[in-house]
Design an enzyme around this catalytic site. Structure first.
Site, PDB file in Angstrom:
ATOM      1  NE  ARG A 131     -43.242  46.616  31.161  1.00  0.00           N
ATOM      2  CZ  ARG A 131     -43.339  46.763  29.835  1.00  0.00           C
ATOM      3  NH1 ARG A 131     -42.400  47.401  29.171  1.00  0.00           N
ATOM      4  NH2 ARG A 131     -44.377  46.271  29.189  1.00  0.00           N
ATOM      5  CE1 TYR A 180     -22.242  44.262  45.992  1.00  0.00           C
ATOM      6  CE2 TYR A 180     -23.263  44.535  43.841  1.00  0.00           C
ATOM      7  CZ  TYR A 180     -23.272  44.007  45.120  1.00  0.00           C
ATOM      8  OH  TYR A 180     -24.314  43.223  45.520  1.00  0.00           O
ATOM      9  CG  ASP A 239     -21.209  51.816  42.470  1.00  0.00           C
ATOM     10  OD1 ASP A 239     -21.759  52.567  43.307  1.00  0.00           O
ATOM     11  OD2 ASP A 239     -21.298  50.569  42.514  1.00  0.00           O
ATOM     12  CE  LYS A 258     -26.144  48.175  48.951  1.00  0.00           C
ATOM     13  NZ  LYS A 258     -26.325  46.869  49.519  1.00  0.00           N
TER      14      LYS A 258
END
Ligand SMILES: Cc1ncc(COP(=O)(O)O)c(C=O)c1O
Length: 384
Positions: free
Chosen positions: A53, A105, A178, A203
């Site tokens: 993790r 977004y 971003d 993306k």
């Protein structure tokens, strides 16, 4: 890869930093799936890895490639773009003031206005494309973060990263960008003064519409970065090993794909800019478009694969146009090899800045002439 050679980023991406497995001489890495690592007999963990993790070797190479492409100190993969973005805000404290763009977004904006605000962040939305609006909104000593998205969903407005970063830094705030839509091919925000870069790896970085992933890149390996990495490990927003491997594979063709999509998007934008059935084309590569002059300075080698068209005849005509496409696919998301079209207001719902007549286009790597012809016939049929 030999650091003495001044390699262009295309070469770095194509060979994923030139990694070779010393044991097998393999030129692509294996997929490490172990969730846990052996402790030494003297109770130490000399491998540096305890539990996947926090420390998954499947991330190492993809993170190294992205950090290098963005010219950052380190990168960290996350389970999604949203996991990466929200980690940045979760690293702040209740009561901290943050600035975010009015156009951004949609899901992240929703999370900020509902969850983050409820949790105690003071979130203020500003016109991030106007440095004077940012200057008026920052609160010196109180504003901890300025969040930029450029070009910004779904109007593709452009924010001057350097000008905004200067204002934010003078007030003592960090700047996160971003940069999903630009990708490191077209913009490297750290070079313009940003502190953190975020990508939805879903993306362009991956580029094949077959995984969900996120990534953060930092300018400095500092206390804030260590806090972000703890958030990833403790909240468990970790990517799977197979997805990390796929992401690395996708990035080998990043430069080819983004350049092709940008060239086609420019051609499509120019074609439909003067069209009897199109009210307007929103694309930073068009002279006269919002932020075109800033984009020319800030983006190198193209203006990206994302644009929007406003269809004459309003919402019904826009939805009918989307209904009549063949080659374009009616789907949300962006940055894949296949071109996508979506009626953005239907996705975002009430309060969206997307006009009702707007279709968002994600240009893929198909032949640009085919894409233009398909959209032409769809527009014609939609107008009846
Ligand atoms: C600009 C931008 N940022 C962030 C995200 C969120 O990424 P993800 O869907 O991987 O959580 C998206 C997704 O559409 C996006 O377009």
């Amino acid at each position: 890869m030999d650091d003495a050679l001044p390699l262009r980023p295309d070469s770095i991406a194509a060979q994923a930093l030139g990694w070779i497995d010393e044991k097998t001489r393999a030129i692509t890495p294996p997929i490490h799936v172990s969730s846990t690592y052996l402790r030494d007999t003297d109770n130490q963990y000399r491998s540096g890895r305890v539990y996947a993790r926090a420390d998954n070797p499947a991330f190492d190479q993809a993170e190294a490639v992205i950090a290098r492409l963005e010219q950052g100190a380190q990168a960290a993969l996350f389970a999604s773009g949203m996991a990466a973005a929200t980690a940045v805000f979760q690293a702040l404290a209740p009561g901290d003031h943050v600035l975010a763009p009015q156009v951004m977004y949609w899901s992240l904006r929703n999370w900020l206005m509902n969850f983050a605000t409820h949790w105690g962040l003071v979130v203020e939305l500003v016109d991030m494309t106007d440095p004077e609006a940012v200057r008026a909104a920052v609160r010196p000593g109180k504003t901890r973060l300025v969040w930029i998205e450029t070009p910004a969903n779904p109007l593709w407005t452009v924010t001057d990263i350097a000008a905004t970063a200067a204002i934010a830094h003078a007030a003592g705030a960090l700047v996160a960008v971003d940069s999903t839509v630009a990708s490191p091919v077209l913009t490297r925000p750290l070079e313009h003064g940003a502190d953190i870069v975020m990508h939805a790896g879903t993306k362009y970085l991956n580029g094949h519409s077959d995984l969900i992933a996120g990534v953060l890149v930092t300018r400095n390996d500092d206390a804030f970065w260590q806090r972000l990495k703890s958030i990833r490990a403790q909240l468990g927003a970790t990517l799977g090993s197979f997805e990390a491997w796929l992401l690395l594979r996708g990035m080998r063709t990043l430069y080819l794909r983004v350049r092709c999509a940008s060239q086609s998007a420019q051609r499509i934008a120019e074609h439909f800019a003067r069209h009897e059935h199109v009210e307007a084309v929103l694309y930073p590569g068009l002279p006269g478009a919002h932020g075109h002059e800033i984009a020319k300075r800030q983006m190198q080698g193209g203006f990206g694969g994302m644009l929007s068209i406003r269809v004459k005849g309003g919402e019904a005509a826009a939805i009918a146009t989307a209904a009549h496409v063949g080659l374009w696919k009616r789907a949300t998301s962006l940055g894949g090899t296949e071109s996508l079209v979506e009626h953005r207001a239907s996705v975002e719902g009430a309060g969206t800045p997307a006009p009702a007549d707007l279709l968002r286009l994600s240009v893929g790597i198909e032949d640009a002439g085919d894409l233009i012809a398909d959209l032409e016939q769809a527009l014609r049929r939609a107008q009846g």
